[in-house]
Design a protein around this motif. Sequence first.
Motif, mmCIF file in Angstrom:
data_model
loop_
_atom_site.group_PDB
_atom_site.id
_atom_site.type_symbol
_atom_site.label_atom_id
_atom_site.label_comp_id
_atom_site.label_asym_id
_atom_site.label_seq_id
_atom_site.Cartn_x
_atom_site.Cartn_y
_atom_site.Cartn_z
ATOM 1 N N GLN A 2 0.938 -1.168 -0.132
ATOM 2 C CA GLN A 2 0.144 -0.128 -0.047
ATOM 3 C C GLN A 2 0.714 1.261 -0.149
ATOM 4 O OE1 GLN A 2 -2.989 -0.032 3.185
ATOM 5 N NE2 GLN A 2 -3.475 -2.470 2.791
ATOM 6 N N THR A 3 0.565 2.079 -0.873
ATOM 7 C CA THR A 3 1.425 3.211 -1.116
ATOM 8 C C THR A 3 0.558 4.589 -0.742
ATOM 9 O OG1 THR A 3 2.906 2.477 -2.795
ATOM 10 C CG2 THR A 3 2.965 4.747 -2.744
ATOM 11 N N HIS A 4 1.103 5.636 -0.040
ATOM 12 C CA HIS A 4 0.243 6.624 0.344
ATOM 13 C C HIS A 4 1.109 8.156 0.175
ATOM 14 C CE1 HIS A 4 -2.274 4.002 2.445
ATOM 15 N NE2 HIS A 4 -1.243 3.240 3.046
ATOM 16 N N THR A 21 5.950 10.343 -0.379
ATOM 17 C CA THR A 21 5.160 8.959 -0.263
ATOM 18 C C THR A 21 5.352 8.054 0.776
ATOM 19 O OG1 THR A 21 6.499 8.235 -2.063
ATOM 20 C CG2 THR A 21 4.117 9.421 -2.695
ATOM 21 N N ARG A 23 5.188 3.766 2.020
ATOM 22 C CA ARG A 23 4.755 2.357 1.472
ATOM 23 C C ARG A 23 4.969 1.428 2.666
ATOM 24 N NH1 ARG A 23 7.774 0.740 -3.522
ATOM 25 N NH2 ARG A 23 9.211 -0.507 -2.165
ATOM 26 N N THR A 25 4.623 -2.860 3.489
ATOM 27 C CA THR A 25 4.498 -4.198 2.437
ATOM 28 C C THR A 25 4.678 -5.060 3.439
ATOM 29 O OG1 THR A 25 5.535 -2.826 0.393
ATOM 30 C CG2 THR A 25 5.517 -5.268 0.431
ATOM 31 N N ALA A 171 -5.425 4.410 7.735
ATOM 32 C CA ALA A 171 -5.217 3.221 6.813
ATOM 33 C C ALA A 171 -5.799 2.126 7.477
ATOM 34 C CB ALA A 171 -3.943 3.435 6.178
ATOM 35 N N GLU A 172 -5.738 1.123 6.746
ATOM 36 C CA GLU A 172 -5.931 -0.397 7.218
ATOM 37 C C GLU A 172 -4.966 -1.350 6.682
ATOM 38 O OE1 GLU A 172 -10.175 -1.258 7.430
ATOM 39 O OE2 GLU A 172 -10.730 0.671 8.539
ATOM 40 N N LEU A 173 -4.797 -2.270 7.332
ATOM 41 C CA LEU A 173 -3.990 -3.516 6.764
ATOM 42 C C LEU A 173 -4.714 -4.739 7.366
ATOM 43 C CD1 LEU A 173 -1.867 -4.284 4.958
ATOM 44 C CD2 LEU A 173 -0.169 -4.415 6.896
#
Length: 179
Positions: A2-4, A21, A23, A25, A171-173
């Motif tokens: 996920q990149t933000h 940005t 990220r 992973t 954000a969510e993972l």
Amino acid sequence: MQTHSLVPHSEFAPLAVLGITARITPDGDWLRLRWRIEGAQKLVVPPFAGKGRADGLWQTTCFELFLQVPESGGYTELNLSPSERWNAYDFTAYREGMSERPFPHEPSCAMRKGEALAIFDAAVPRSALPQAPWRYGLSAVIEEEGGRKSYWALAHPDGKPDFHDAGCFVAELAAPQGT
């Protein structure tokens, strides 16, 4: 992966940094993180200090990850410095009940800086982190020449910069498949 895109706090404009940005992973037993800084020509990079825990890393260029298990008032803060110093804390509630989080292995950190671009990479042992799923926030304190600091996050609540505010954990993972 996920990149933000991170946004600077409106009251603390950067000097030359144009954008950041971040990220996240998941990679087997590791969580890999990357922050990419555009416009790095005036970026202050803390000098190499070697691996080990340290407090106050946020007083200069530092990268942070905040993790919160959904429906939990507590959260974990991870601070990572280009100096290779790091620290991790658990909180029972907003800025309360702080304790150092145990880590079986130290995170690894590396920074590459050019005139226009800098990249900070970190690998964190997943066994040291709370069990996913998470709400999380990625953030950065950026110091530039002359002591100018800007504060970058996925989102900023009203008021002064405060990465501990749950409004930054946007954000969510999900939990890894098969666990």
